[in-house]
Design a protein around this motif. Structure first.
Motif, PDB file in Angstrom:
ATOM      1  N   THR A 569       0.847  -1.414  -0.047  1.00 23.00           N
ATOM      2  CA  THR A 569       0.489   0.100  -0.163  1.00 23.00           C
ATOM      3  C   THR A 569       0.478   1.325   0.160  1.00 23.00           C
ATOM      4  N   SER A 570       2.309   1.127   0.612  1.00 25.93           N
ATOM      5  CA  SER A 570       2.853   1.981   0.329  1.00 25.93           C
ATOM      6  C   SER A 570       2.899   2.860  -1.135  1.00 25.93           C
ATOM      7  N   TYR A 571       3.250   1.855  -2.226  1.00 28.25           N
ATOM      8  CA  TYR A 571       3.181   1.845  -3.685  1.00 28.25           C
ATOM      9  C   TYR A 571       2.475   3.128  -3.857  1.00 28.25           C
ATOM     10  N   ASP A 572       2.435   3.519  -4.867  1.00 22.52           N
ATOM     11  CA  ASP A 572       1.195   5.259  -5.334  1.00 22.52           C
ATOM     12  C   ASP A 572       0.618   4.255  -6.163  1.00 22.52           C
ATOM     13  N   SER A 573      -0.948   3.957  -6.265  1.00 21.99           N
ATOM     14  CA  SER A 573      -1.495   3.552  -7.447  1.00 21.99           C
ATOM     15  C   SER A 573      -1.366   2.165  -7.995  1.00 21.99           C
ATOM     16  N   LEU A 574      -0.727   1.115  -7.268  1.00 22.39           N
ATOM     17  CA  LEU A 574      -0.806   0.125  -8.242  1.00 22.39           C
ATOM     18  C   LEU A 574      -1.819  -0.886  -8.460  1.00 22.39           C
ATOM     19  N   PRO A 575      -1.854  -1.604  -9.416  1.00 20.59           N
ATOM     20  CA  PRO A 575      -3.095  -2.356  -9.203  1.00 20.59           C
ATOM     21  C   PRO A 575      -2.861  -3.171  -8.517  1.00 20.59           C
ATOM     22  N   PRO A 576      -4.217  -4.049  -8.195  1.00 24.31           N
ATOM     23  CA  PRO A 576      -4.020  -5.594  -7.457  1.00 24.31           C
ATOM     24  C   PRO A 576      -3.758  -6.472  -7.997  1.00 24.31           C
ATOM     25  N   ASN A 577      -3.587  -6.569  -9.389  1.00 21.69           N
ATOM     26  CA  ASN A 577      -2.824  -8.029  -9.925  1.00 21.69           C
ATOM     27  C   ASN A 577      -1.418  -7.937 -10.583  1.00 21.69           C
ATOM     28  N   VAL A 578      -0.688  -6.235  -9.545  1.00 27.06           N
ATOM     29  CA  VAL A 578       0.709  -6.850 -10.566  1.00 27.06           C
ATOM     30  C   VAL A 578       1.366  -6.559  -8.511  1.00 27.06           C
ATOM     31  N   TYR A 579       2.193  -7.450  -8.135  1.00 25.81           N
ATOM     32  CA  TYR A 579       2.821  -7.882  -7.247  1.00 25.81           C
ATOM     33  C   TYR A 579       4.535  -7.316  -7.052  1.00 25.81           C
ATOM     34  N   VAL A 580       5.283  -6.223  -6.169  1.00 23.84           N
ATOM     35  CA  VAL A 580       6.436  -5.886  -5.840  1.00 23.84           C
ATOM     36  C   VAL A 580       6.718  -7.102  -5.032  1.00 23.84           C
ATOM     37  N   CYS A 581       8.661  -6.936  -5.766  1.00 23.55           N
ATOM     38  CA  CYS A 581       9.849  -8.214  -4.828  1.00 23.55           C
ATOM     39  C   CYS A 581      10.609  -6.796  -4.661  1.00 23.55           C
ATOM     40  N   SER A 582      11.027  -7.335  -3.992  1.00 22.90           N
ATOM     41  CA  SER A 582      12.262  -6.675  -2.799  1.00 22.90           C
ATOM     42  C   SER A 582      13.789  -7.200  -3.661  1.00 22.90           C
ATOM     43  N   GLY A 583      13.923  -6.250  -3.288  1.00 31.78           N
ATOM     44  CA  GLY A 583      15.738  -6.341  -3.698  1.00 31.78           C
ATOM     45  C   GLY A 583      16.396  -7.913  -2.301  1.00 31.78           C
ATOM     46  N   PRO A 584      17.421  -7.806  -2.064  1.00 33.45           N
ATOM     47  CA  PRO A 584      17.986  -8.411  -1.213  1.00 33.45           C
ATOM     48  C   PRO A 584      18.006  -7.126  -0.034  1.00 33.45           C
ATOM     49  N   ASP A 585      17.298  -7.646   1.295  1.00 31.43           N
ATOM     50  CA  ASP A 585      17.337  -7.765   2.756  1.00 31.43           C
ATOM     51  C   ASP A 585      18.847  -7.801   3.538  1.00 31.43           C
ATOM     52  N   GLY A 586      18.893  -7.222   4.385  1.00 33.57           N
ATOM     53  CA  GLY A 586      20.115  -7.212   5.326  1.00 33.57           C
ATOM     54  C   GLY A 586      20.262  -8.525   5.900  1.00 33.57           C
ATOM     55  N   ALA A 587      19.554  -9.276   5.907  1.00 37.72           N
ATOM     56  CA  ALA A 587      20.166 -10.090   7.182  1.00 37.72           C
ATOM     57  C   ALA A 587      21.001 -11.243   6.062  1.00 37.72           C
ATOM     58  N   LEU A 588      21.042 -12.017   7.098  1.00 41.18           N
ATOM     59  CA  LEU A 588      22.515 -13.083   6.747  1.00 41.18           C
ATOM     60  C   LEU A 588      21.228 -14.727   5.439  1.00 41.18           C
ATOM     61  N   GLY A 589      20.167 -14.853   6.090  1.00 31.99           N
ATOM     62  CA  GLY A 589      19.890 -16.238   4.990  1.00 31.99           C
ATOM     63  C   GLY A 589      18.888 -15.586   3.885  1.00 31.99           C
ATOM     64  N   ASN A 590      18.028 -16.406   3.238  1.00 39.19           N
ATOM     65  CA  ASN A 590      17.371 -15.948   2.474  1.00 39.19           C
ATOM     66  C   ASN A 590      15.993 -16.665   2.781  1.00 39.19           C
ATOM     67  N   ASP A 591      15.598 -15.923   4.201  1.00 37.07           N
ATOM     68  CA  ASP A 591      14.534 -16.530   4.473  1.00 37.07           C
ATOM     69  C   ASP A 591      13.020 -15.999   3.853  1.00 37.07           C
ATOM     70  N   CYS A 592      13.817 -14.473   4.230  1.00 34.06           N
ATOM     71  CA  CYS A 592      12.501 -13.262   3.091  1.00 34.06           C
ATOM     72  C   CYS A 592      12.150 -13.607   1.849  1.00 34.06           C
ATOM     73  N   ALA A 593      13.341 -13.295   0.884  1.00 31.93           N
ATOM     74  CA  ALA A 593      12.710 -14.033  -0.643  1.00 31.93           C
ATOM     75  C   ALA A 593      11.905 -15.229  -0.577  1.00 31.93           C
TER      76      ALA A 593
END
Length: 659
Positions: A569-593
């Motif tokens: 919801t932080s992104y401005d006016s994105l349609p409901p069928n558009v999904y956003v993936c993040s870049g790498p996070d700062g954690a040691l593992g890959n659980d977030c991805a």
């Protein structure tokens, strides 16, 4: 220029080839969806990529150049219909800042040096290099230049030429390194020094005299051996019982990668680097701990394994800091330091007791599955993992196009759903769902988003931070903050047998949450552990233990955007069928991805299983004339050998991953 236009109808269009997007693409393709996977870059992985040395230099140059402030073309607006509007996508990646490069190795005669065995760089309009040529070039390089180590690190996706097939290193290299399947828990260490088919012997003099002087490595040597390097933009490890390992095993994608154990957990205390005992055997064999400390440590670790069953032991302090809780547990300061920084690896300032106990439990549960530490590292770098999932997607019919940018998302004004994309050729491609990596979204779309930053440093050094009788160690070290409020720094040191650097060098990654620029955040830790060769002898050798510090041969610092944890919801006016993936996070593992990939897939296709195991070839019923196509490279039989993906689907119009 593309010879043929892409098909115009897909079920899912994925933009960006980072780990979360690649997982989503693989899951969708596996469930029978028609997937188009695009990346405007000329290499796989985005900020999850691994580069050869020359590839990294090109990446540095690209990110040091000032952003093009000229108006981006809006010709796509003429292609919209009356009831449509467009959401423009960004053409310039703005996720990397404050890139600073330093060279401390001798640079004599650097002008004429070229990377050994590198393929000539071709323009983007030339037909991709045939796979046979790549294999022949790699074979020649091995025979002439690399007779000892048996595998060339190749022209990975890190090369800036889109025609260099990403991940070709794994195919050209032969099978000199055999690693048991990830699922084979009972066959011993996945990548113990003994199980990697004589890897240590092939490394030629991997067991060295700890007092031997490090070899003098010059910058021209690093450039010439540049294809030996596989340098990750993001530094992570795989927990042996983490979500990514579970997914690799379940989906059988693990057959496309090889792994090596992290061999040492290190601690930095009172100016000294020392090894942390992890397993029961390590604890009782340790010469650092007294007998009383050994009993204390074993008692506390045994409690942590099933701490939920003993709530009385921690309920009173469950909301206090984990560091304060440890002080109540009859542990010496030495043990408190080991547990806090090297086992739980949690923040001294922010982590509560429950967080610390959970982290310690996770560490202990991962011990012994594949080796004597909880962590695995993928040979050839973290950038191999997204390519493995891309390969799975391609096997099940996904179409891949690198160096293929998208001008805009097309939105229906009435339904407010995204219905198509318009690519840089002006072609309209329709789909039901769209997955976009955060860095592709425009500043206008992200104007309300508050991003965190990650500080990164990458060093090439001449010796290990803790020398032992073996120079083939993969180590992780957490350096606690000097001042309260500062972040701890995670240090991962890789050796040449991890296939990430040339012989007689080490590749060191430093990562922490950003407070200032990466250099300001990380240089104090770098100078505690290493020397640049410019200090006086007394400075460079005063490590607190009289041991000479490793010398930095080359280094780069940069800040990377951390877009994880951003609510849609932080992104401005994105349609409901558009999904956003993040870049790498700062954690040691890959659980977030992994969590992100699964959540997006389940939201799109709630009735489908997420990355189910592939069918056995003999169970597949083929349509048509009964002719069986080639084995796609998936099989649950442990003895089956992975196939190469030299054959393309007739639908595929661009190269797809070979890793």
């Amino acid at each position: 220029k593309m010879a043929d236009r892409l098909p115009s109808e897909f079920d899912v269009v994925v933009i960006g080839t980072g780990l979360p997007e690649s997982i989503v693409a693989a899951a969708c393709s596996r469930s029978g969806q028609r997937v188009l996977h695009l990346d405007s870059r000329s290499y796989y992985g985005g900020n999850w990529a691994s580069f050869s040395f020359s590839g990294l230099l090109s990446w540095i140059k690209e990110n040091q150049e000032k952003a093009d402030t000229s108006e981006e073309s809006e010709a796509w607006k003429e292609l919209l219909l009356e009831n449509e509007e467009g959401i423009p996508l960004s053409k310039k990646d703005k996720t990397i800042q404050h890139v600073e490069e330093f060279c401390y190795a001798s640079q004599d005669s650097v002008e004429d040096v070229e990377e050994a065995g590198a393929l000539p760089k071709l323009s983007a309009s030339v037909t991709p290099v045939p796979r046979e040529v790549v294999e022949e070039a790699c074979a020649t390089t091995e025979e002439e230049h690399f007779p000892l180590e048996g595998r060339s690190s190749g022209d990975k996706g890190g090369e800036t030429s889109p025609e260099s097939p990403a991940g070709s290193n794994a195919e050209c290299a032969g099978d000199s390194v055999e690693v048991p399947s990830l699922g084979e828990e009972h066959s011993g260490n996945i990548t113990s020094d003994q199980s990697v088919s004589g890897m240590e012997n092939n490394e030629s003099a991997s067991i060295t005299d700890a007092t031997a002087e490090p070899k003098q490595i010059t910058y021209p040597q690093i450039v010439k051996e540049g294809r030996r390097f596989n340098i990750d933009l993001t530094s992570k490890l795989l927990y042996s019982r983490g979500l990514l390992i579970d997914l690799l095993i379940k989906s059988n994608v693990s057959r496309y990668a090889e792994f090596k154990n992290v061999t040492r957990i290190l601690a930095f205390r009172e100016g000294r680097v020392e090894q942390v005992p992890c397993s029961r055997a390590d604890v009782f064999n340790s010469k650092q701990l007294t007998m009383v400390e050994k009993r204390m440590l074993m008692r506390f670790l045994t409690f942590c394994l099933d701490y939920e069953e003993h709530p009385d032991e921690y309920q009173a302090q469950k909301d206090c800091k984990f560091s304060d809780y440890l002080k109540t547990q009859k542990l010496t300061p030495n043990l408190q330091h080991f547990i806090l920084h090297s086992i739980a690896m949690v923040s001294e300032a922010d982590s509560c007791t429950i967080d610390g106990l959970k982290a310690t439990q996770k560490f202990l549960q991962c011990l012994g599955r594949y080796g004597n530490t909880p962590f695995l590292f993928p040979l050839y770098g973290q950038g191999e993992i997204p390519q493995c999932f891309c390969r799975m997607c391609a096997v099940f019919g996904g179409i891949y196009c690198l160096h293929h940018s998208v001008q805009c998302l097309v939105v229906d004004k009435e339904t407010r759903r995204c219905k198509a994309i318009i690519d840089h050729f002006g072609q309209r491609i329709n789909a039901n769902y769209f997955v976009v990596e955060d860095s592709y979204l425009s500043e206008k779309t992200c104007r309300n988003v508050r991003y965190r930053q990650i500080s990164r440093a990458i060093l090439i050094t001449d010796q290990s931070i803790l020398k032992t009788d073996s120079d083939q160690q993969i180590s992780i070290l957490t350096v606690p903050p000097v001042d309260p409020g500062q972040p701890a720094v995670c240090v991962i040191e890789l050796c040449s047998s991890a296939r990430t650097c040339m012989k007689d060098t080490y590749l060191v990654h430093l990562t922490c949450s950003s407070i200032k620029t990466a250099k300001e955040d990380l240089e104090p830790v770098v100078l505690q552990l290493f020397t640049t060769g410019t200090e006086t002898v007394s400075e460079s050798e005063s490590t607190g233990s009289g041991v000479q510090k490793p010398q930095i041969l080359w280094s780069v610092y940069f800040n990377m955007r951390d877009s994880s944890g951003v609510d849609k919801t932080s992104y401005d006016s994105l349609p409901p069928n558009v999904y956003v993936c993040s870049g790498p996070d700062g954690a040691l593992g890959n659980d977030c991805a992994v969590r992100q990939g699964e959540a997006i897939f389940q939201e799109m296709f709630p009735s489908e299983e997420f990355c189910p195991p592939p069918p056995n070839p003999e169970d597949i019923i083929y349509d048509g004339d009964g002719t069986q196509p080639e084995d796609p490279g998936f099989s649950n039989e442990s003895e089956a050998k992975p196939e190469t993906l030299s054959e393309k689907s007739s639908e595929e119009t661009e190269e797809h991953p070979e890793a």
